[in-house]
Design an enzyme around this catalytic site. Structure first.
Site, PDB file in Angstrom:
ATOM      1  N   ASP A  93     -29.084  31.476  83.907  1.00  0.00           N
ATOM      2  CA  ASP A  93     -28.556  30.960  85.289  1.00  0.00           C
ATOM      3  C   ASP A  93     -27.892  32.386  85.841  1.00  0.00           C
ATOM      4  O   ASP A  93     -28.500  33.388  86.043  1.00  0.00           O
ATOM      5  CB  ASP A  93     -27.335  30.317  84.614  1.00  0.00           C
ATOM      6  CG  ASP A  93     -27.067  29.107  85.710  1.00  0.00           C
ATOM      7  OD1 ASP A  93     -26.561  29.229  86.675  1.00  0.00           O
ATOM      8  OD2 ASP A  93     -27.467  27.976  85.267  1.00  0.00           O
ATOM      9  N   HIS A  97     -21.899  29.232  88.595  1.00  0.00           N
ATOM     10  CA  HIS A  97     -22.746  27.950  87.973  1.00  0.00           C
ATOM     11  C   HIS A  97     -23.069  28.227  86.714  1.00  0.00           C
ATOM     12  O   HIS A  97     -23.003  27.225  85.926  1.00  0.00           O
ATOM     13  CB  HIS A  97     -24.035  28.118  88.757  1.00  0.00           C
ATOM     14  CG  HIS A  97     -25.138  26.629  88.511  1.00  0.00           C
ATOM     15  ND1 HIS A  97     -26.134  26.700  87.921  1.00  0.00           N
ATOM     16  CD2 HIS A  97     -24.864  25.487  89.059  1.00  0.00           C
ATOM     17  CE1 HIS A  97     -26.645  25.632  87.814  1.00  0.00           C
ATOM     18  NE2 HIS A  97     -26.083  24.952  88.671  1.00  0.00           N
ATOM     19  N   ASN A 112     -32.966  18.157  92.596  1.00  0.00           N
ATOM     20  CA  ASN A 112     -32.192  17.432  93.490  1.00  0.00           C
ATOM     21  C   ASN A 112     -32.839  17.110  94.604  1.00  0.00           C
ATOM     22  O   ASN A 112     -32.022  16.895  95.658  1.00  0.00           O
ATOM     23  CB  ASN A 112     -30.988  18.493  93.866  1.00  0.00           C
ATOM     24  CG  ASN A 112     -29.981  18.726  92.503  1.00  0.00           C
ATOM     25  OD1 ASN A 112     -30.203  17.816  91.512  1.00  0.00           O
ATOM     26  ND2 ASN A 112     -28.944  19.402  92.514  1.00  0.00           N
ATOM     27  N   SER A 163     -28.538  19.797  87.422  1.00  0.00           N
ATOM     28  CA  SER A 163     -28.028  21.163  86.571  1.00  0.00           C
ATOM     29  C   SER A 163     -27.251  20.618  85.240  1.00  0.00           C
ATOM     30  O   SER A 163     -27.390  20.916  84.208  1.00  0.00           O
ATOM     31  CB  SER A 163     -27.232  22.194  87.242  1.00  0.00           C
ATOM     32  OG  SER A 163     -28.149  22.738  87.911  1.00  0.00           O
TER      33      SER A 163
END
Length: 454
Positions: free
Chosen positions: A99, A134, A241, A305
């Protein structure tokens, strides 16, 4: 080929995962500050009304003694986390979080984060507003242990005793160096996967992907994922998404062997933003979930996520209790024990439904360990259609008469040929012309030879 990787929400710095800060805790519901307006604010008001039931189910403590972040965390109750934790909390398992980086000093993660790797090599650093936001949020969903008295505050992960192995492979959306990373660090993801495998990862979480109009599989990424699966490492990725836009395939979710995760809301319904595609394996909470941030605040956000992180945590639980199961068996046990199963058993929206870690753990105990790489299965059908049957050839004479008769016939035929040749020769010699008159004794000159003479 460089892929425009991006995180699949949520997080306050992520453009495709809208968030709202969680209000500070209050001594009573009557004096609690009103959550912010908007989509997340409406969800927060709904959750505050039901916080008592969720809190008792998750922590067993009265609502007044927990902070707002824990009160709003509906996902653990929906996943039957308490029941799963009677079997294991993920001890002994390492989950690699590929990430934007992970803040190892966050109070919800202290002692859980191992030394990792930065495959990007530049960008925001600790203390910057665009650093590790994130990735920290995803790590806390997987293995957060909370903080404060009795760890009753903050984010509690689905596998709170698992370890986190951080690997930085992308930069935050608001990092000034993000564009440079997208064009110059296209190999960061496959390199990060291989590094994580070689440094003890049992599960790899990929809350990122490329679902742009030009998205396509990349050989180096596919090879790295197959390397991980071949080493017995479970690979989990967010489905994307793009559900309310184009529903395009996202990679790495679409690579073979990956557990691709769609998102559901608190009622088990498909979240509108969650990509709906053929590769969806399972679903998990991803709408209005609680996110931990390096700035020590908490936010509610949405995105696949978060759903991927919950499934990675569930896979860690299975690996802790049944460490010898193969990646394929972990995937199958998660798929076969889901709740809110769609009609027909599977759909592109939800895969086989929302995961149930407690049921998956129970099913995993009944499985015998399988091979890490399954043996190929024979295809039951002909790949090519059979052509017309050729007409039978007429048997030759030798086959009809048999070997002995054929040999006799051949010998007799040969004798006749020899006899005919002798007779013809004698007849020819008898008819042959004589030397011309006056020719020298002993023969004729070469020029005077007649055809047939020697």
């Amino acid at each position: 080929m460089t892929s425009p990787r991006r995180v699949h929400g949520p997080g306050p710095s992520v453009s495709d995962g809208a968030t709202a800060p969680i209000p500070a805790p209050a001594p009573s519901a009557a004096s609690a500050p009103r959550p912010s307006r908007g989509r997340a604010g409406r969800a927060a008001r709904r959750l505050l009304a039901a916080a008592g039931a969720v809190l008792v189910a998750v922590t067993g403590a009265p609502p007044a003694h927990a902070d707002a972040a824990r009160s709003l965390d509906w996902a653990l109750g929906a996943l039957h986390a308490q029941q799963a934790w009677r079997t294991t909390q993920g001890a002994g398992v390492t989950v690699a979080v590929l990430d934007t980086g992970v803040d190892a000093t966050h109070p919800d993660l202290t002692g859980q984060v191992l030394a990792g790797k930065d495959e990007v090599g530049f960008g925001a650093e600790r203390g910057d507003s665009a650093w590790a936001r994130h990735g920290t949020g995803m790590a806390a969903i997987i293995a957060g242990h909370g903080h404060g008295p009795g760890d009753g505050s903050g984010v509690l992960g689905i596998a709170p005793k698992a370890r986190i192995l951080p690997v930085r492979v992308i930069l935050e959306d608001k990092d000034p160096q993000r564009a440079k990373a997208r064009t110059s660090r296209g190999d960061a993801l496959p390199a990060g996967i291989r590094w994580a495998v070689d440094h003890g990862a049992d599960v790899i979480n990929l809350s990122l992907g490329d679902d742009s109009a030009t998205a396509a599989p990349v050989a180096a990424e596919d090879d790295a994922i197959q390397y991980a699966l071949g080493k017995g490492v479970v690979v989990v990725a967010s489905a994307g998404n793009g559900g309310d836009q184009a529903d395009r395939s996202s990679y790495p979710a679409a690579y073979p062997g990956v557990i691709a995760v769609a998102a559901v809301d608190r009622y088990g319904r498909h979240a509108p933003f969650s990509t709906s595609r053929w590769y969806s394996s399972v679903a998990a909470p991803g709408d209005d979930v609680v996110i931990a941030d390096p700035n020590r605040k908490y936010y509610t956000g949405w995105g696949t996520s978060a759903a991927s992180a919950y499934v990675s945590g569930a896979a860690a639980l299975i690996r802790s209790a049944s460490p010898h199961l193969s990646p394929l068996q972990v995937k199958q046990v998660l798929q076969s024990t889901t709740r809110f199963r769609p009609q027909g058993g599977r759909s592109d929206d939800l895969g086989t439904g929302m995961i149930d870690p407690a049921a998956a753990l129970a099913a995993a105990r009944r499985l015998a360990p399988g091979p890490v790489v399954p043996a190929p299965v024979a295809y039951p059908q002909r790949f090519f259609a059979p052509g017309p049957t050729p007409a039978p050839r007429p048997p030759d004479r030798a086959q009809v008469l048999g070997d002995g008769v054929a040999a006799w016939c051949a010998a007799a035929g040969g004798l006749l040929v020899v006899l005919a040749g002798v007779l013809w020769s004698r007849s020819f010699r008898t008819r042959a012309p004589q030397p011309p008159a006056g020719a020298p004794a002993g023969g004729v000159d070469r020029a005077d030879r007649v055809p047939g003479w020697r």
